[in-house]
Enzyme design. Structure first.
Site, PDB file in Angstrom:
ATOM      1  N   LYS A 126       8.890 -11.460  -3.911  1.00 30.75           N
ATOM      2  CA  LYS A 126      10.304 -11.558  -3.556  1.00 30.75           C
ATOM      3  C   LYS A 126      10.389 -12.495  -2.344  1.00 30.75           C
ATOM      4  O   LYS A 126      10.975 -12.173  -1.303  1.00 30.75           O
ATOM      5  CB  LYS A 126      10.823 -10.136  -3.226  1.00 30.75           C
ATOM      6  CG  LYS A 126      12.306 -10.007  -3.073  1.00 30.75           C
ATOM      7  CD  LYS A 126      13.064  -9.902  -4.374  1.00 30.75           C
ATOM      8  CE  LYS A 126      14.552  -9.918  -4.125  1.00 30.75           C
ATOM      9  NZ  LYS A 126      15.370 -10.027  -5.334  1.00 30.75           N
ATOM     10  N   TYR A 133       2.627   0.174   1.694  1.00 28.71           N
ATOM     11  CA  TYR A 133       1.728   1.310   1.487  1.00 28.71           C
ATOM     12  C   TYR A 133       0.799   1.571   2.662  1.00 28.71           C
ATOM     13  O   TYR A 133       0.120   2.599   2.692  1.00 28.71           O
ATOM     14  CB  TYR A 133       0.875   1.070   0.241  1.00 28.71           C
ATOM     15  CG  TYR A 133       1.460   1.669  -0.992  1.00 28.71           C
ATOM     16  CD1 TYR A 133       2.609   1.126  -1.557  1.00 28.71           C
ATOM     17  CD2 TYR A 133       0.885   2.768  -1.597  1.00 28.71           C
ATOM     18  CE1 TYR A 133       3.151   1.660  -2.691  1.00 28.71           C
ATOM     19  CE2 TYR A 133       1.420   3.310  -2.735  1.00 28.71           C
ATOM     20  CZ  TYR A 133       2.550   2.756  -3.280  1.00 28.71           C
ATOM     21  OH  TYR A 133       3.083   3.300  -4.403  1.00 28.71           O
ATOM     22  N   ASP A 183       2.645  -1.142  -8.044  1.00 26.85           N
ATOM     23  CA  ASP A 183       2.784   0.269  -8.387  1.00 26.85           C
ATOM     24  C   ASP A 183       3.944   0.461  -9.356  1.00 26.85           C
ATOM     25  O   ASP A 183       3.829   1.103 -10.404  1.00 26.85           O
ATOM     26  CB  ASP A 183       3.012   1.061  -7.094  1.00 26.85           C
ATOM     27  CG  ASP A 183       2.947   2.551  -7.324  1.00 26.85           C
ATOM     28  OD1 ASP A 183       2.287   2.977  -8.284  1.00 26.85           O
ATOM     29  OD2 ASP A 183       3.567   3.297  -6.548  1.00 26.85           O
ATOM     30  N   ASP A 226      12.364  -8.891  -9.432  1.00 31.64           N
ATOM     31  CA  ASP A 226      13.448  -8.247 -10.195  1.00 31.64           C
ATOM     32  C   ASP A 226      13.638  -8.938 -11.542  1.00 31.64           C
ATOM     33  O   ASP A 226      13.764  -8.289 -12.592  1.00 31.64           O
ATOM     34  CB  ASP A 226      14.758  -8.186  -9.386  1.00 31.64           C
ATOM     35  CG  ASP A 226      15.043  -9.448  -8.586  1.00 31.64           C
ATOM     36  OD1 ASP A 226      14.151 -10.302  -8.486  1.00 31.64           O
ATOM     37  OD2 ASP A 226      16.169  -9.590  -8.072  1.00 31.64           O
TER      38      ASP A 226
END
Ligand code: NAD
Length: 330
Positions: free
Chosen positions: A170, A123, A227, A203
């Site tokens: 991740k 971002y 987000d 995930d």
């Protein structure tokens, strides 16, 4: 008397902003609202979507209630929302989501609070074209920013009696960037031994959130995953019409719904005002007006339980009528 900056935004913004203002005023809490512009309206008047005057005004009042603002896709001005978070260093995005009565969803035992880092990650907007067929975006994560969002999450957990923090990442693939976020969060976690800490690959976390949301309590996430998971969690409890949020920094706080400006519903008196009204309850708590916040919260639940809602939850009311119903239930 509290002074609060009100940014009506665009799209459905002005309608939900007016509804939220009326509900807050109906509690009797004395607020002097100071309107400020941002987005397309500001572009027309000031030649910039985020005028310095607006940022300065929020610095002065310290508190803003902000309705959504449209961001052009793939071109045009950069997101006002991202700009505001940067200008005021609103590093902590707090997004609580809980099951509410009468809402047609599969689960009724969800009570999750998301802490999303709000200033860096993909971002930060560090992007460039390598050549006309290749674009590159930089994922920037710092220990300092990761520490302070982690501290905000653990402090909240301690204060609110929350039991567990789940760190999403991740780090198996982005070993450096997400690895740093995870390690920095674990460093802070060590100072809060009474709170259980677990981590989850993002995930797998998405799947488990959908299958067993009651397992989760506080989620601690870097910007982009935060987000995306905010919308996922909003979906677990009735959708974007019910999902509130706060952007918190040291000197200022901006309260806004998770949803955007939903341009196709602009001016139709259709949008659900509850997300911004619940954002206003977060604002009232921030201002120390806990009783008024709790009254609005209960009034919202009463209306939802009675089916006094907007189209998104299958109800017959428009934006203004839903605000009227909440005011009547106060
Ligand atoms: P959106 O949240 O505006 O709308 C997606 C869909 O969700 C809508 O079409 C509608 O079906 C539903 N929805 C959203 N808010 C609702 C409400 N209050 N009541 C009932 N249904 C509601 O997302 P989008 O279409 O991806 O984005 C539209 C614009 O908003 C974009 O320009 C985006 O950049 C901007 N945006 C702004 C903010 C913000 O100001 N904080 C946040 C997200 C998106």
């Amino acid at each position: 008397m509290h002074r609060v900056t009100l940014i009506p935004g665009d799209g459905i913004g002005p309608e939900v902003a007016e509804a939220a203002r009326r509900v807050v005023d109906a509690t009797g809490v004395k607020i002097e609202w100071e309107e400020a512009v941002a987005g397309e309206a500001a572009m027309a008047a000031y030649g910039t979507p985020l005028p310095d005057e607006t940022v300065e005004q929020i610095r002065r009042t310290g508190v803003a209630l902000k309705a959504p603002i449209t961001t052009p896709v793939g071109e045009g001005f950069r997101s006002v929302n991202v700009g505001l978070r940067k200008a005021l260093d609103l590093y902590c995005n707090l997004r609580p989501t809980r099951s509410r009565p009468g809402v047609p969803v599969p689960y009724h035992n969800v009570d999750i609070v998301i802490f999303r880092e709000n200033t860096e990650d993909l971002y930060a907007g560090i992007e460039r074209m390598i050549d006309e067929n290749t674009a590159e975006a930089v994922k920037r994560i710092t220990r300092q920013a990761s520490h302070r969002i982690a501290r905000a999450a653990y402090e909240y957990a301690r204060k609110e009696g929350r039991k567990k923090v789940t760190i999403g990442h991740k780090a198996n693939i982005m070993k450096l960037a997400d690895g740093l976020f995870l390690n920095a969060c674990r460093e802070v976690a060590e100072e809060y031994p009474e709170i259980e800490t677990e981590d989850a690959i993002v995930d797998a976390l998405c799947m488990r959130l959908v299958m067993r949301p009651s397992h989760y309590d506080v989620l601690l996430l870097p910007n982009l995953y935060g987000d995306i998971l905010s919308d996922l969690c909003a979906g677990l409890t009735g959708g974007l019409g019910l999902a509130p949020g706060a952007n918190l920094g040291e000197g200022a706080a901006v309260f806004e719904a998770v949803h955007g400006s939903a341009p196709k519903y602009a001016g139709l008196n259709k949008a659900n005002p509850t997300a911004l009204i619940l954002s206003a309850t977060l604002m009232l708590r921030h201002l120390g007006e806990h009783e008024a916040a709790a009254r609005i919260d209960r009034a919202v639940d009463t209306c939802l339980a009675r089916g006094q809602t907007t189209y998104d939850l299958g109800g017959p009311l428009g934006t203004a009528e839903m605000a009227d119903a909440i005011i009547a239930a106060l």
